[in-house]
Design a protein around this motif. Structure first.
Motif, short mmCIF file in Angstrom:
data_model
loop_
_atom_site.label_atom_id
_atom_site.label_comp_id
_atom_site.label_asym_id
_atom_site.label_seq_id
_atom_site.Cartn_x
_atom_site.Cartn_y
_atom_site.Cartn_z
N GLU A 1 29.73 18.62 47.32
CA GLU A 1 28.29 18.51 47.11
C GLU A 1 27.89 18.73 45.66
O GLU A 1 26.97 18.07 45.16
N LEU A 2 28.57 19.64 44.97
CA LEU A 2 28.20 19.95 43.59
C LEU A 2 28.83 18.98 42.59
O LEU A 2 28.48 18.99 41.41
N GLY A 3 29.80 18.19 43.04
CA GLY A 3 30.41 17.20 42.17
C GLY A 3 31.33 17.79 41.11
O GLY A 3 31.41 17.28 39.99
N VAL A 4 32.00 18.89 41.47
CA VAL A 4 32.97 19.51 40.56
C VAL A 4 34.31 19.60 41.27
O VAL A 4 34.40 19.41 42.48
N SER A 5 35.36 19.92 40.52
CA SER A 5 36.69 19.99 41.11
C SER A 5 36.83 21.23 41.99
O SER A 5 36.08 22.21 41.85
N GLU A 6 37.81 21.18 42.87
CA GLU A 6 38.07 22.33 43.73
C GLU A 6 38.54 23.53 42.90
O GLU A 6 38.24 24.68 43.25
N SER A 7 39.24 23.27 41.81
CA SER A 7 39.68 24.37 40.95
C SER A 7 38.49 25.08 40.30
O SER A 7 38.52 26.29 40.09
N GLN A 8 37.44 24.32 39.99
CA GLN A 8 36.24 24.94 39.42
C GLN A 8 35.55 25.83 40.45
O GLN A 8 35.03 26.90 40.10
N ILE A 9 35.53 25.41 41.71
CA ILE A 9 34.96 26.27 42.75
C ILE A 9 35.85 27.51 42.94
O ILE A 9 35.36 28.63 43.07
N GLY A 10 37.16 27.29 42.92
CA GLY A 10 38.07 28.42 43.03
C GLY A 10 37.89 29.43 41.91
O GLY A 10 38.03 30.64 42.11
N SER A 11 37.54 28.93 40.73
CA SER A 11 37.36 29.83 39.59
C SER A 11 36.14 30.73 39.77
O SER A 11 36.02 31.76 39.08
N LEU A 12 35.23 30.40 40.69
CA LEU A 12 34.09 31.27 40.94
C LEU A 12 34.54 32.63 41.47
O LEU A 12 33.91 33.65 41.20
N VAL A 13 35.64 32.65 42.22
CA VAL A 13 36.20 33.92 42.70
C VAL A 13 36.81 34.68 41.54
O VAL A 13 36.62 35.90 41.40
N ALA A 14 37.56 33.97 40.68
CA ALA A 14 38.21 34.62 39.54
C ALA A 14 37.18 35.18 38.57
O ALA A 14 37.34 36.29 38.04
N VAL A 15 36.11 34.42 38.32
CA VAL A 15 35.06 34.88 37.41
C VAL A 15 34.41 36.16 37.95
O VAL A 15 34.14 37.10 37.19
N TYR A 16 34.16 36.20 39.24
CA TYR A 16 33.57 37.37 39.88
C TYR A 16 34.47 38.59 39.67
O TYR A 16 34.02 39.66 39.23
N ALA A 17 35.77 38.43 39.97
CA ALA A 17 36.71 39.55 39.84
C ALA A 17 36.87 39.98 38.39
O ALA A 17 36.92 41.19 38.09
N LEU A 18 36.96 39.01 37.48
CA LEU A 18 37.13 39.35 36.07
C LEU A 18 35.90 40.08 35.53
O LEU A 18 36.03 41.06 34.78
N THR A 19 34.71 39.63 35.92
CA THR A 19 33.49 40.31 35.50
C THR A 19 33.46 41.74 36.01
O THR A 19 33.07 42.68 35.29
N THR A 20 33.88 41.93 37.25
CA THR A 20 33.96 43.28 37.82
C THR A 20 34.88 44.16 36.99
O THR A 20 34.54 45.31 36.67
N ALA A 21 36.05 43.63 36.64
CA ALA A 21 37.02 44.41 35.88
C ALA A 21 36.49 44.79 34.51
O ALA A 21 36.69 45.92 34.04
#
Length: 409
Positions: free
Chosen positions: A60-80
């Protein structure tokens, strides 16, 4: 000037004894602890939801699956990155209003994600969510442990932390199913509504605790130098690295056995035993903290050896996954009880250091596991994890101040 602190909990935190004395007896305040567990559950599901909704969001957003997956990594990295400074900045704020503000923040993050029209807006919301999560993880353990006398603090912590394995075992599959049936935006909207309901529960159920007074606030370096704390952080890093080196790549790890074809059931098995791990840790942590850390490390090591030696045997792999869940499920309780004992009144700051270590290890573990996978092959991952968990056990077993017993009342 900051007030001096020691590694003796009663000496550091006389106010906690006074707070706990108002709640005598062995019965835990389950209503308040379960409200806290539900907030933890919401925070974890908010973090990992994009992983379950990845194809839908990508299309729906027209981005790659890896970019959606990076939303989890960004969340965790920001937390750290933000857990320590944000916890330090908010130490003086009364705990209950701050926790309610965090819950309101999760409502906002999920609501914005549900209505966002582009990827960048969602990315910004994920960064904000990661900041909220860092504060939540730093506060939650101390909040739970302050509700009860010190002798029962581990049991209280285990109840509050049960939200984490429940989120992985049931929260993510349910959210994924809802997203498939109703759309990913509806799944995030329902999470926002759940968080709003939790805010009402928290208002009614949670006790109020004041923040640290200015004279009671040791500096970050002073907290880090407390006897045993650096060893707890190192143990945490090694244990979480061991888990994530393998868990991030559990799908390819289970291909040879055929378990990958039913990975959803295997992960449910992992989550169920993780809940058992939390309950076991909660029953024993107050009297046997060091032993439980060593046992959890040993059980994780056995699971890795089993997968390493019998990766093509489905029964053995499933037994190993169950043991793996049992070992990892109790880890949040065990590894957060230790710094709270060491730091006393500065527990939230010490917990923020654990949060940074934990979330940093999640990211590094995924990278390290990927590097080993590319260079040495999938068969190297269990042995790499075994070496890391052995390091965790070595530190926990040799640094006596890190996982010391509670003093007898």
């Amino acid at each position: 000037m900051t007030a001096p602190i020691t590694d003796s909990t009663p000496a550091v935190e006389p106010r906690r004894a006074a707070e706990a004395s108002a709640r005598p007896g062995r019965r835990l305040p389950y209503n308040a602890l379960l409200a806290l567990a539900a907030i933890v559950f919401t925070g974890v599901v908010t973090e990992i939801m994009p992983a379950g909704l990845l194809p839908l969001m990508s299309a729906e957003l027209g981005v790659s699956e890896s970019q959606i997956g990076s939303l989890v990594a960004v969340y965790a990295l920001t937390t750290a990155v933000t857990a320590i400074p944000l916890t330090a900045l908010t130490r003086g704020i009364p705990r209950k209003p701050l926790l309610l503000a965090l819950v309101a923040g999760f409502v906002l993050v999920n609501a914005v994600t549900a209505i966002a029209g582009d990827y960048l807006t969602i990315l910004v919301a994920r960064v904000v969510g990661g900041m909220l999560a860092g504060l939540l993880w730093a506060m939650a353990a101390g909040y739970a442990m302050r509700m009860v006398p010190p002798a029962h603090s581990g049991r209280a912590l285990s109840v509050a932390m049960v939200g984490t394995p429940l989120a992985f075992a049931f929260g993510l599959p349910i959210a994924t199913s809802l997203g498939t049936a109703l759309g990913w935006r509806a799944a995030f909207a329902l999470m926002a509504a759940l968080a709003a309901g939790l805010a009402i529960w928290a208002v009614l159920a949670l006790p109020a605790f004041r923040g640290e007074r200015a004279a009671e606030r040791p500096g970050l370096r002073q907290v880090l130098r407390l006897p045993g704390l650096a060893a707890v952080l190192a143990t945490t890093a090694a244990f979480v690295l061991a888990h994530n080196v393998a868990y991030t790549y559990i799908a390819p790890l289970t291909v040879a056995s055929g378990v990958a074809a039913h990975l959803d059931l295997a992960l449910l098995l992992f989550g169920g035993f993780a809940v058992a791990g939390v309950l076991t840790a909660g029953a024993l942590v107050d009297r046997h903290l060091r032993a439980m850390v060593l046992i959890s490390s040993a059980v994780l090591g056995v699971a890795m050896v089993a997968i390493g030696l019998a990766a093509a045997q489905p029964v053995i792999v499933l037994v190993a996954i169950a043991l793996w869940g049992l070992a990892y499920g109790g880890a949040p309780t065990l590894l957060q009880a230790a710094p709270a004992r060491i730091a006393g009144g500065a527990a939230d700051v010490a917990q923020s250091m654990v949060v940074a270590s934990w979330n940093g290890s999640i990211a590094i573990g995924a990278l390290l596991g990927g590097l080993a996978l590319d260079t040495l092959g999938i068969g190297s991952l269990p042995w790499l994890a075994l070496g890391l968990v052995a390091l965790a056990a070595l530190i926990a077993g040799t640094v006596r101040a890190a996982f010391a017993r509670l003093p007898r009342a």
